[in-house]
Scaffold this active site. Sequence first.
Site, PDB file in Angstrom:
ATOM      1  N   LYS A 209       0.848  -1.188   0.000  1.00  0.00           N
ATOM      2  CA  LYS A 209       0.000   0.000   0.000  1.00  0.00           C
ATOM      3  C   LYS A 209       0.879   1.231   0.000  1.00  0.00           C
ATOM      4  CE  LYS A 209      -3.620   2.320   2.622  1.00  0.00           C
ATOM      5  NZ  LYS A 209      -4.545   2.197   3.759  1.00  0.00           N
ATOM      6  N   LYS A 262      -2.330  -1.575  -3.765  1.00  0.00           N
ATOM      7  CA  LYS A 262      -3.205  -0.419  -3.688  1.00  0.00           C
ATOM      8  C   LYS A 262      -2.382   0.856  -3.732  1.00  0.00           C
ATOM      9  CE  LYS A 262      -6.095   1.801  -0.341  1.00  0.00           C
ATOM     10  NZ  LYS A 262      -6.641   1.791   0.975  1.00  0.00           N
TER      11      LYS A 262
HETATM   12  C1  PBG Z   1      -7.563   3.119   5.693  1.00  0.00           C
HETATM   13  C2  PBG Z   1      -7.772   3.071   4.243  1.00  0.00           C
HETATM   14  C3  PBG Z   1      -7.614   4.094   3.307  1.00  0.00           C
HETATM   15  C4  PBG Z   1      -8.134   3.583   2.119  1.00  0.00           C
HETATM   16  C5  PBG Z   1      -8.537   2.285   2.362  1.00  0.00           C
HETATM   17  N1  PBG Z   1      -8.272   1.971   3.662  1.00  0.00           N
HETATM   18  C6  PBG Z   1      -7.147   5.482   3.456  1.00  0.00           C
HETATM   19  C7  PBG Z   1      -5.726   5.754   3.704  1.00  0.00           C
HETATM   20  O1  PBG Z   1      -4.906   4.870   3.834  1.00  0.00           O
HETATM   21  O2  PBG Z   1      -5.410   6.928   3.824  1.00  0.00           O
HETATM   22  C8  PBG Z   1      -8.273   4.324   0.825  1.00  0.00           C
HETATM   23  C9  PBG Z   1      -9.282   3.766  -0.112  1.00  0.00           C
HETATM   24  C10 PBG Z   1      -9.673   4.669  -1.221  1.00  0.00           C
HETATM   25  O3  PBG Z   1      -9.073   5.735  -1.443  1.00  0.00           O
HETATM   26  O4  PBG Z   1     -10.628   4.317  -1.909  1.00  0.00           O
HETATM   27  N2  PBG Z   1      -6.415   2.857   6.199  1.00  0.00           N
END
Ligand code: PBG
Length: 337
Positions: A209, A262
């Site tokens: 991520k 992601k």
């Molecule tokens: C939470 C999380 C996030 C997203 C999914 N889980 C936000 C982040 O990490 O700031 C983002 C998902 C999206 O933008 O659709 N930790």
Amino acid sequence: MIKESLELKLTPPSQRPRRLRINQAMRDLVSETRLSVSDLIYPLFIRAGENIKKPIMSMSGQFQFSVDHLAQEIDEIVSLKIPAVLLFGIPAEKDACGSAAWQEYGVVQQAIRLIKSRAPNLLVIADLCFCEYTDHGHCGVIEKNRAGEWDVNNDLTLELLVKQALSLAQAGVDIIAPSGMMDGVVKVLRENLDAQNYKNIAILSYSVKYASSFYGPFREAAEGAPQFGDRKTYQMDYRNASEALREAELDASEGADMLMVKPAGNYLDIIYRVKQAFPYLPLGAYQVSGEFAMIKAAAEKGWINEEQAMLESVTAIKRAGADFIITYFAKDLAAIL
Ligand code: PBG
């Protein structure tokens, strides 16, 4: 001017790839990548309170639902044959350690019970993270580091993530998806789930991520924007690719059942590499809020064909190597596939 009398050499092509593009039926017959409804996961934002179906301004067509408003949405998802939902919770109260995340009657816990009683075969995945639950908006317990800056304490956060996971397990979740990028999270989750006899709850790790500006609209949707600083001390640096393999390797060795990359659209190379390195682990990819919002916004301006852009973007993610895709387009795609 070219002389009329000039003899042009026109050797006909010996290969004609265009034959396989001659019409839609032929193109469908030979297509290498096939998107199907069973590849899709739909994210849902569950908000504490009653009688809420609140539009998310930056994500056209997406809503926050209170649990009492969820039934109709779930029925629609089931009738579209979407196999899984991914839940995010927006609690009534936030505090420094995000204690609303592990309450027996927390907002996501209630949603899980409702979904499991209404649609037992719909897979319920819960995002495991604290940014929606803490008043500071960071993904765990924060403390000052030696330079005097606030940062998330990895190991203290692990303890709270385990509590959150056990509470989601008790509510009946099928899959737990840790998204906070804490080191060692998969290991402690697996150990504690097993110890409490939740041996069949799967872990879908947000292994790879990146710290991304494409999460912008989500932070409105989930009301979890960091109140200061950013997430760069725990989410990955987008300049790195081999590091993705290290993260995936660690999660695989700690017992993750499935991996995830992601965001998706700008990280197709990463999806490809992770799938090549771990062909035996199912790989998900998350087409995040900003990817969705850009297509929606351009379509609303009439600058892009929404349906075509949606199909192209999600198909590209599958072509890169994702086995399934988390996307806010899941319902729209399911309606046309
Ligand atoms: C939470 C999380 C996030 C997203 C999914 N889980 C936000 C982040 O990490 O700031 C983002 C998902 C999206 O933008 O659709 N930790």
